[in-house]
Design a protein around this motif. Structure first.
Motif: not given
Lengths: 515, 515
Positions: B219-226, B305-311, B313-322
């Protein structure tokens, strides 16, 4: 030339022309260098315990070291158990351990480890090569160290960049081993002890167990009434018909205490004061009486046969006739049930002249030494450090050193499973080794030890850790897998037939004797 | 109770109920203690590399440590290579190494060695038990250490007298692993990096490679392009159809440099900056560009896993589809020549649901990761420390941990010969493992590396060290020797038939695929 060439040339210049090897990526430059030197015989072992165990067996018979080639810390770690045995046998050995390029260590790449810390407990000498220019000097120093004293296990760490960098350093010669004369004080102390009428044991090991030195020792014993004994474990003994009959200190603490109970004086010739292999509650650690006087006749650099000659002179035994020579006895072939004693009897009876016996029969072969005093003259090599898994590799190395002699390996099944990959090397090199497996399908020694603990009859978990019968390992299939012909025998008649035929042919053969 | 009972009870009290063992005399009191505790499952390995490798495979799948039981320094030395792999995988492990009684060490008996020096390079934590009263506290400390951080290899040295002496010390509980939250500074740095539009790679390892954590990372990757990548080697990855499709950093230095060449920022989640496995003249050690900014999101005690959840949240990817989830792809059965790719295709096609793939296929299997993205969901366990000989033991341990799942081992032949004794344990325990041998009959990786050295075509000595074809090792005979059924295949059709049938039955089976 590069550092790898320099290492190869330094080894050859110092008469080291056999390399037991299991290389990896960090050693590829050394492999390339070996490729340019066809006079170096390279013998591959497909596990490092094979490599170091074979180097041990080779050096015991060749009386000079082999090189090994090992890959980084974990590769060397696989060879440590047999380096331990070699160190306890005082076998000269040059272990070349490849490591990452020096500047790459900072990255802690996956294979990185502290090779020095790993090598030190099982080496008498360790050095990391500093650069390509340092290679030849470091290698010559390793060879000097290996050949010093009673013989030493050396480890030379070769960083990949030292191997691949160009160098013009001249090839170095190792320092020849200095052999010192026995000290006058030690000689006098031993002479006085032998002349004072007290109960004396002369305990021998190392080169004092070669046939000429043994004859000198026997003259001393006969002249003075002292008893001769060999250490419990020794790198090599020349024995059999026509040679001095010498017992070893028994392995069992109770038997050893009994054998040594009257000893008032102990003269050590290349040997150490006998100690219990393991501690047991309520039993002593040293096996001679507490007030027994110990006299070290020799120091590691002394020439042991010369020291014995000097002692013979001093006690007037130079021309004493020897009655301790073993007569040739035909013990005949076994009949009745196939058990450990029957296997030993068959080997003792059918042993060819000038064979090499390698012994890792552990529990099964514990009485073999007595049964083979009158067999054809032979060399006897045994496990020296208690690290099981030396047998098949040691026989392999002995056969490389002595291609014209039959090697007979007495191998316990539990120990044999440790380094069975050495059978493949025997097939590859077509080595003349007959392996006899004492297939009792258990860690028999541990069943005895479990009893000693007073734990009663083993239960389910103990059986699951001491028994090897479920499933029984099939040694014939195993040998065939490695390219070695093999047979299983379950009767004394079959054993005698198969063993006779194996003794008569050349090349590797394995007999699984189900006992 | 004695110290041995205290150790056994402490292990059980802390939920350690599997002991992979190869005991010797100094461990007999511990064996007797295990005998009194049938709830401890004892699994015998007839070589110590089997024991430690199985403990690694077990813990990777059970998510808790097993105990091992090893005999003195040389016995432990045989297990070091796979302890090294386990340490690189951050596998929790409790190695119990028996030693002489403390008062016996002074005699330097044959098996004596410096266990601490040997253990330290391959352990994250080493302690010698001081007395029977110290046993439970020391064991609890070992368990605490093993479960701390990313997971640790611990070595507990048990002197025989500490085992056999009576004690009334209460059984100790280990400290539960503390799991910390990601630090606000690290979270902020990672968030800023992900929001600044630069080319960013998120590199994952450890528990960040379990399926839920991977989804968060996706989710983080898709939201941020990483970009998401996994380390080159990892203890365990949950992957296959329906799971996040993640590539690993390539093994080849050139391919890795290419894959990472545009990376401006590297966010590490349980991972280390990628480095070359070996150094090569003229090539860099680190595989990211020199000016690449590195951000360590997590510390060893953090909950990944918690650290990734926090990240997220921070980048607004909590609900980003995968969109990165792998689709199920039937790659079909191979046709044509039987080569490494065909073997991988057959395994990928016939893999049962929820299998465990163990991978020590080295050269042959290097492309297997890409081919099996769309296979049935599975866990993927690989060699992590470059110490070959992990495959068969690791598969053995994984099967002990997960008796209801099929274990499929992709095994190179050269590496497999190191610890083939583990097949016997598979037969003894009737473990559900299908071993597929990639029988190319050479150290193929070294042929490649020899080329890299620029040494030209291998000559006689090089061939003698790199080739395994004379004789070819017969894996079917070997497996049968150990009590494992087996078949050799030389065509793709035969491979598919035999593999399908092996996947459908329970129990150990070996397929030698001649490629």
């Amino acid at each position: 030339m590069n550092g790898a060439d320099s290492l190869c040339d330094t080894l050859l210049e110092n008469d080291i022309d056999v390399c037991f090897a299991n290389p990896g990526t960090s050693e590829m430059h050394f492999v390339a260098a070996l490729d340019r030197k066809p006079q170096m015989r390279c013998v591959l072992g497909v596990f490092e315990g094979v490599v170091t165990g074979a180097a041990d067996g080779y050096a015991r018979m060749a009386d000079k070291p082999a090189a090994t080639l090992l890959h980084c810390g974990p590769g060397m770690a696989n060879g440590l158990a047999n380096m331990h045995n070699a160190r306890r046998a005082h076998t000269p050995m040059i272990n070349v351990v490849g490591d990452h390029a020096s500047y790459h260590l900072q990255y802690d790449a996956p294979l990185t480890s502290d090779i020095e810390s790993l090598a030190t407990p099982m080496s008498d000498w360790v050095r990391r090569i500093a650069s390509a220019d340092d290679v030849s000097g470091a290698a010559a120093a390793a060879i000097s160290a290996a050949n010093s004293g009673y013989g030493a296990v050396t480890t030379l760490i070769l960083p990949a960049d030292a191997a691949w960098t160009e160098t013009s350093t001249p090839i170095q010669k190792a320092t020849p081993a200095k052999r010192t004369q026995v000290s006058p004080q030690a000689l006098q102390a031993a002479t006085e002890a032998l002349n004072n009428g007290r109960n004396t044991v002369i305990l021998l090991s190392g080169k004092a167990l070669r046939s000429k030195a043994l004859e000198t020792a026997a003259r001393i014993a006969e002249r003075t009434g002292a008893r001769l004994m060999a250490q419990q474990s020794n790198g090599r003994i020349e024995r059999g018909a026509g040679r001095v009959k010498i017992e070893r200190v028994p392995f069992s603490v109770d038997l050893a205490l009994k054998a040594l109970q009257d000893t008032e004086q102990l003269i050590l010739v290349g040997a150490k004061t006998p100690v219990a292999f393991f501690a047991y509650p309520g039993k002593p650690g040293e096996l001679v009486p507490e007030n027994c006087k110990r006299i070290e006749l020799t120091q590691p650099d002394d020439d042991l046969p010369d020291a014995l000659e000097a002692l013979a002179d001093a006690v007037g035994a130079t021309n004493t006739p020897i009655s301790l020579l073993a007569e040739r006895i035909d013990i005949g072939l076994p009949t009745g049930t196939l058990d450990a004693a029957a296997v030993i009897q068959a080997i003792g009876s059918l042993l060819p002249e000038n064979a090499i016996i390698c012994d890792e029969s552990v529990t099964s072969g514990r009485d073999s030494f007595k049964s083979t005093f009158g067999s054809a003259p032979h060399d006897f090599l045994q496990i020296t450090g208690g690290a099981i898994g030396i047998g098949i590799p040691m026989a392999t190395g002995a056969a490389v050193a002595c291609p014209d002699r039959k090697v007979v390996l007495m191998q316990a099944d539990g120990s044999g499973m440790y380094t069975l990959q050495a059978l493949w090397t025997q097939a590859r090199e077509q080595l003349d080794v007959v392996t006899v497996i004492f297939a009792n399908r258990s860690y028999a020694i541990l069943h005895n030890e479990f009893k000693q603990v007073g734990a009663g009859a083993p239960g389910r978990n103990a059986h699951r850790m001491l028994d090897l019968d479920n499933p029984a390992f099939d040694w014939v299939h195993m040998a065939n897998a490695a390219g070695v012909e093999a047979a299983r025998v379950t009767t004394t008649a079959a054993l005698s037939d198969v063993l006779r035929s194996a003794m008569a042919r050349k090349g590797p053969f394995l007999i699984e004797a189900v006992i």
